[in-house]
Write an enzyme that holds these catalytic residues in place. Structure first.
Site, mmCIF file in Angstrom:
data_model
loop_
_atom_site.group_PDB
_atom_site.id
_atom_site.type_symbol
_atom_site.label_atom_id
_atom_site.label_comp_id
_atom_site.label_asym_id
_atom_site.label_seq_id
_atom_site.Cartn_x
_atom_site.Cartn_y
_atom_site.Cartn_z
ATOM 1 N N LYS A 251 1.428 -1.126 0.120
ATOM 2 C CA LYS A 251 0.002 0.190 0.152
ATOM 3 C C LYS A 251 0.768 1.252 0.259
ATOM 4 C CE LYS A 251 -3.080 2.565 3.561
ATOM 5 N NZ LYS A 251 -3.594 2.987 4.534
ATOM 6 N N ASP A 256 -2.661 10.232 4.118
ATOM 7 C CA ASP A 256 -3.674 10.010 3.432
ATOM 8 C C ASP A 256 -4.999 10.765 4.333
ATOM 9 O OD1 ASP A 256 -6.512 8.280 4.058
ATOM 10 O OD2 ASP A 256 -5.224 7.006 4.790
ATOM 11 N N LYS A 263 -9.918 13.270 7.925
ATOM 12 C CA LYS A 263 -9.406 12.531 9.290
ATOM 13 C C LYS A 263 -9.646 13.934 10.367
ATOM 14 C CE LYS A 263 -6.193 8.825 7.943
ATOM 15 N NZ LYS A 263 -6.949 8.180 8.659
ATOM 16 N N ASP A 274 1.701 6.658 4.871
ATOM 17 C CA ASP A 274 0.983 5.534 4.804
ATOM 18 C C ASP A 274 1.253 4.938 3.595
ATOM 19 O OD1 ASP A 274 -1.012 4.190 5.205
ATOM 20 O OD2 ASP A 274 -2.789 5.679 4.226
ATOM 21 N N ASP A 333 -11.977 6.926 4.066
ATOM 22 C CA ASP A 333 -10.766 7.117 4.156
ATOM 23 C C ASP A 333 -10.264 5.775 4.647
ATOM 24 O OD1 ASP A 333 -9.097 8.104 5.513
ATOM 25 O OD2 ASP A 333 -9.328 7.985 7.646
ATOM 26 N N GLU A 335 -8.745 3.791 2.579
ATOM 27 C CA GLU A 335 -9.041 3.588 1.089
ATOM 28 C C GLU A 335 -7.861 2.601 0.750
ATOM 29 O OE1 GLU A 335 -6.859 5.439 3.135
ATOM 30 O OE2 GLU A 335 -5.095 4.829 2.916
ATOM 31 N N ARG A 337 -7.146 -0.715 1.141
ATOM 32 C CA ARG A 337 -7.939 -1.628 0.562
ATOM 33 C C ARG A 337 -8.617 -1.559 -0.940
ATOM 34 N NH1 ARG A 337 -11.776 -1.423 5.291
ATOM 35 N NH2 ARG A 337 -10.143 -0.339 6.240
HETATM 36 N N1 BES Z 1 -4.031 4.450 7.302
HETATM 37 C C1 BES Z 1 -4.960 4.801 7.530
HETATM 38 C C2 BES Z 1 -5.207 3.322 9.590
HETATM 39 C C3 BES Z 1 -3.737 4.051 9.610
HETATM 40 C C4 BES Z 1 -4.426 4.330 11.361
HETATM 41 C C5 BES Z 1 -1.981 3.596 9.644
HETATM 42 C C6 BES Z 1 -3.245 5.054 11.659
HETATM 43 C C7 BES Z 1 -1.502 4.096 10.748
HETATM 44 C C8 BES Z 1 -1.664 4.318 12.150
HETATM 45 C C9 BES Z 1 -6.363 3.859 7.080
HETATM 46 O O1 BES Z 1 -6.093 4.402 5.540
HETATM 47 C C10 BES Z 1 -7.870 3.847 7.375
HETATM 48 O O2 BES Z 1 -7.591 5.466 7.737
HETATM 49 N N2 BES Z 1 -8.328 3.103 8.005
HETATM 50 C C11 BES Z 1 -10.019 3.334 8.968
HETATM 51 C C12 BES Z 1 -10.475 2.937 8.324
HETATM 52 C C13 BES Z 1 -12.027 2.813 8.873
HETATM 53 C C14 BES Z 1 -12.097 4.136 7.962
HETATM 54 C C15 BES Z 1 -13.243 1.926 8.304
HETATM 55 C C16 BES Z 1 -9.490 3.590 9.932
HETATM 56 O O3 BES Z 1 -8.874 3.003 11.277
HETATM 57 O O4 BES Z 1 -9.424 4.864 11.180
HETATM 58 ZN ZN ZN Z 2 -4.787 5.556 4.060
HETATM 59 ZN ZN ZN Z 3 -7.214 5.764 5.432
#
Ligand code: BES
Ligand code: ZN
Ligand code: ZN
Length: 486
Positions: A251, A256, A263, A274, A333, A335, A337
């Site tokens: 990824k 992000d 966010k 990210d 967010d 994204e 996947r």
């Molecule tokens: N890049 C983030 C995940 C992340 C969080 C990586 C903290 C490193 C540290 C990912 O894209 C994300 O934002 N995921 C969301 C998913 C949710 C919206 C279903 C999350 O984990 O809150």
């Molecule tokens: Zn992300």
């Molecule tokens: Zn994200």
């Protein structure tokens, strides 16, 4: 930094810092010599400080007119594993930070000369800092220059060092990339970095926005479309053998923001990391090429920037992925996947890979589950899971396996499309993400997903690592590839 592996008698005594070892057998030979020469100074300090010699524990004394530092390094209990030697190297880098010339005398207490090269790898990892954008004054604080390491057979050590050094460089390359801010490292500049691997003998193919559109890779496109900077998919091939290819998928969200599901601003700057999965894949490919590995590996980077704008994907949008499956976007967010979905399909459909490992800073929920000590492992093949887990234990890139059985199938069901890009609210978020990816894996593919969100970045030193980007995954993948293909 220059490493020299030498026999005892070849090592100069014109150094600033000497490392000797201590374990249940006592002091290493040079430790005993110095102790005799300086009237029991070392053994006296060991007694006075009740120094037990636990792994990585150290005790420093000063000897002679020039007050040379001698650090007694605890080697813990035998047998030591690969990661223990790397840890010791990290510790040496930490205690020798202000010493340009150091000599390390542990040969009689370590099992093999190969172990000396793992210590060197640890020093490399433990000396790393991201100083590119710091003033000159701060830069000059990096002082480790000449490192003399005692071994029984310098030739043997030198041979093994080719591998240990390549991996150290791969880890450093991953850490550099993760540390770069998003105004410097964006999909196009990351792609240019990947093209540099051509000079090492890799084949690099770039799929730009036109190619992505032609192939109907709408998942990666939908993530990148809110940004001024277009997405890329990059394919890096190292063909050092005729084995069936292993595909590594990363990824690579160079920043992000969350997109329209923006966010909160507090801590958003951390989202420069990210692309930690893509960086680990890049670092591994670099390491394989540097050591001319007898392995057949394809690295696939899914590069995009997740931004909100008038062109950005909205919650509720439905997209058709490269695999043909439709996805209802519930949260922009989630994204990573999406990008991975098209890359995983590409790995199987276009590259015919039957073994696929993907790495991604995929979910915040992974940190809730594991803290910062391990990355999550999701796998459809028990044998592969065990291999990866074991190499994690050996290298220190620690994993923990999570369930993803049929009982979780309902998590990604949705009203209007085949699947949705998030799970059931706050619960089991990392598993929901893994279930989503699984939809893009064919039955005959042996697949593992590593959710490295917890381990891609550390705010504090975590031996052997200095703080900041960790390069997590490079050492693990390298060890696993070595065990499978060479
Ligand atoms: N890049 C983030 C995940 C992340 C969080 C990586 C903290 C490193 C540290 C990912 O894209 C994300 O934002 N995921 C969301 C998913 C949710 C919206 C279903 C999350 O984990 O809150
Ligand atoms: Zn992300
Ligand atoms: Zn994200």
């Amino acid at each position: 930094m220059k490493f020299q592996f030498l026999e005892y008698a070849q090592i100069t005594d014109d150094v600033d810092h000497i490392i000797v070892g201590f374990n249940q057998k006592g002091l290493s030979k040079e430790g005993q010599n110095l102790d005799a020469k300086f009237h029991n100074l070392l053994s006296g300090a060991i007694k006075a400080r009740d120094f037990k010699g636990k792994l990585g524990e150290s005790l420093t004394v000063f000897v002679g007119e020039k007050a040379v530092q001698v650090s007694i390094l605890g080697l813990g209990e035998e047998p030591l594993m690969h990661k223990d030697y790397v840890h010791l190297g990290g510790k040496i880098a930490q205690i020798c930070r202000k010493s340009p010339k150091i000599a390390i005398y542990l040969a009689d207490l370590q099992q093999t000369d190969e172990a000396a090269t793992w210590i060197a790898q640890g020093i490399h990892i433990g000396d790393w800092r991201f100083l590119k954008y710091k003033s000159d004054a701060e830069k000059s604080k990096t002082m480790l220059h000449d490192i003399y390491i005692e071994v029984q057979d310098p030739k043997v050590a030198q041979q093994h060092f080719t591998t240990a050094k390549a991996i150290a460089k791969g880890v450093a390359a991953a850490r550099e990339l993760v540390s770069e801010p998003a105004n410097v490292l964006y999909p196009e500049s990351f792609k240019d970095k990947a093209l540099e691997l051509k000079a090492l003998g890799c084949e690099v193919d770039v799929l730009d926005i036109d190619d992505l559109q032609k192939k109907q890779m709408n998942a990666i496109i939908s993530v990148g479309q809110g940004s001024e900077r277009p997405p890329y998919m990059v394919v890096i091939r190292w063909k050092g053998s005729n084995d069936d290819p292993i595909a590594l998928v990363g990824k690579g969200i160079t920043f992000d923001t969350g997109g329209i599901s923006l966010k909160p601003s507090l801590g958003m700057e951390d989202m420069i990391m990210d692309m930690g999965g893509a960086a680990a894949v890049f670092g591994t490919m670099k390491s394989l090429a540097l050591r001319k590995a007898k392995a057949n590996v394809i690295g696939i980077l899914g590069l995009a920037e997740n931004m909100p704008s008038g062109c950005a994907t909205r919650p509720g949008d439905i997209i058709t992925t490269y695999a043909g499956k439709t996805v209802e976007i519930m949260n922009t967010d989630a994204e990573g996947r999406l990008v991975l979905a098209d890359c995983l399909t590409y790995a199987q459909k276009d590259e015919h890979a039957k073994t696929v490992v993907n790495l991604a800073t995929l979910t915040g929920a992974m940190l809730v589950a594991l803290g910062l000590e391990r990355a999550g492992l999701f796998c459809n093949d028990d044998q592969l899971a065990q291999q990866l887990f074991d190499h994690g234990e050996a290298t220190g890139d620690l994993l923990w396996r999570f369930p993803m059985g049929k009982e979780y199938d309902s998590y990604i069901k949705t009203r209007h499309a085949d699947i949705k890009n998030m799970g059931k609210g706050r619960f089991g978020g990392s598993i929901a993400a893994a279930k989503f990816l699984e939809k893009f894996i064919e039955d005959e593919t042996s697949w593992a997903h590593l959710d490295i969100a917890p381990t891609a970045w550390y705010d504090e030193d975590k031996l052997p690592l200095t703080k900041g980007a960790s390069g997590f995954g490079v050492r693990l993948l390298e060890a696993w590839i070595q065990s499978k293909q060479g």
